[in-house]
Design an enzyme around this catalytic site. Structure first.
Site, short mmCIF file in Angstrom:
data_model
loop_
_atom_site.label_atom_id
_atom_site.label_comp_id
_atom_site.label_asym_id
_atom_site.label_seq_id
_atom_site.Cartn_x
_atom_site.Cartn_y
_atom_site.Cartn_z
N ALA A 24 0.85 -1.20 0.00
CA ALA A 24 0.00 0.00 0.00
C ALA A 24 0.88 1.25 0.00
CB ALA A 24 -0.93 0.00 1.21
N VAL A 26 0.47 5.87 0.03
CA VAL A 26 -0.42 7.02 0.18
C VAL A 26 0.17 8.18 -0.63
CG1 VAL A 26 -1.54 8.62 1.77
CG2 VAL A 26 -1.12 6.26 2.48
N ASP A 136 -5.49 0.66 17.08
CA ASP A 136 -4.13 1.08 16.70
C ASP A 136 -3.96 2.57 16.94
OD1 ASP A 136 -1.53 0.74 15.81
OD2 ASP A 136 -2.05 0.93 13.69
#
Length: 365
Positions: A24, A26, A136
């Site tokens: 992943a 961003v 988290d």
């Protein structure tokens, strides 16, 4: 098509890279429809592990779509391409995250910490009232908008709590998060109440806000657990924290899950309330008196340049510098990462590894 072309077709002009992992990343992007910059989380299904794809990603997408709170990062759009890439378009934290803010500016004054902590607690109450838990919570996941307001982000480990036939929340057995922010019951591999786990992490975050350092040294998990279970919390003398602030932190960092504060109790605590200030010494003594210890169990660790804490990657089965007087903050030593079937778990340092120096501090015990 590459990411820039995919986003362009959806009305986004891709900008700089904000972060990247194994499956992943961003990016920033300008939304031609919204007329401002956004963050784009791009997940490649072909590179992601099966457990993430089958469990955590569907949960995250479901929860992001249902959340709507001023102190939670907004999700504007979620779409997927035929080649297996998921794009999540979100609000951008233009002032960065709280960890970077504290690294740059040092510990917050209590009035600023109160405002930000109230915003965060309001977001957690909103989630908990929906039976959603974050699991988290850490300073890296608290973004700041243009006015430096808190925006809770990263719901990758979040879930909807289940209830049994009597309506009680069931315990969770997935152990995830970051060791430096994890509650002792999670570190021990005990099935836990996920809402209560979030509260411990809130206590760690507030400590970091007002002290500019970590409350516990996570380079030795076994030693850290012993100190946590003895309910010892050290506060740097140089910070001159009010009794109300220390009392709130102490009650959130409560190892007994049945005595740890609930989110409503946090929001009604006298330190959090903007006007109802002033906690009597008797009120503090009822839970635990602030006192000086003859020997400090650990000196709060300054925030180091290592970005991410020791991760407790999700797994289903329970498993077994600088003085605090200084104002300069660097991010925490968040230490060991050991492989366990390819997953990282908290560990102790090697025998003979240097331990944090003993420095004067106050102990709440």
């Amino acid at each position: 098509m590459d990411d820039a072309a995919v986003l362009k077709r959806r009305g986004y002009i891709m900008g700089i890279n904000l972060g990247e992992g194994s499956y992943a990343k961003v990016k920033s992007a300008f939304s031609e429809r919204l007329k401002f910059n956004v963050a784009v989380k791009i997940i490649d299904r072909k590179k992601a592990p099966t457990d993430f794809l089958e469990k955590f990603l569907p949960r995250e997408i479901e929860i992001l779509a249902m959340l709507n709170h001023r102190s939670i990062v907004k999700t504007y759009e979620i779409f997927e391409t035929s080649d297996g890439k998921v794009y999540i378009i979100m609000e951008l934290g233009v002032q960065g995250d709280l960890l970077e803010f504290i690294k740059t500016r040092g510990a917050l004054h209590e009035d600023d910490a109160r405002k930000k902590f109230r915003q965060l607690s309001s977001a957690i109450k909103y989630c908990h009232d929906l039976d959603v838990v974050h699991r988290d919570l850490k300073c890296e996941n608290l973004l700041l908008d243009k006015d430096f307001n808190i925006k809770l982000s990263d719901f990758g480990f979040s879930k909807r709590c289940l209830r049994d036939d009597s309506g009680r929340l069931t315990l969770s057995k997935t152990f995830c998060g970051s060791a430096a922010y994890a509650a002792p019951e999670v570190l021990q591999g005990i099935p836990y109440q996920p809402k209560v786990y979030d509260i411990w992490s809130l206590g760690v975050i507030l400590y970091i806000m007002v002290c500019g350092s970590m409350p516990y040294d996570d380079s030795n998990i076994k030693k850290m657990l012993r100190i946590q279970k003895e309910h010892r919390v050290n506060f740097p003398r140089s910070k001159h924290l009010t009794g109300e602030c220390k009392d709130l932190i102490y009650r959130m960092l409560q190892p007994d899950v049945n005595r740890r504060l609930h989110i409503d109790e946090i929001l009604s605590h006298c330190w959090v309330q903007p006007k109802a200030r002033g906690l009597s010494s008797a009120a503090i003594n009822k839970e635990g008196e602030s006192s000086r210890s003859t020997e400090s169990p650990w000196t709060p660790d300054p925030i180091s340049d290592k970005k991410s804490p020791t991760k407790l990657e999700p797994r289903e089965e329970a498993g077994p510098k600088t003085s605090p007087e200084e104002e300069s903050v660097e991010v925490s030593r968040q230490s060991e990462t050991l492989g366990f079937n390819g997953e990282r778990v908290a560990s102790e340092p090697e025998e003979g590894a240097p331990q944090p120096p003993q420095q004067p501090s106050e102990t709440h015990s």
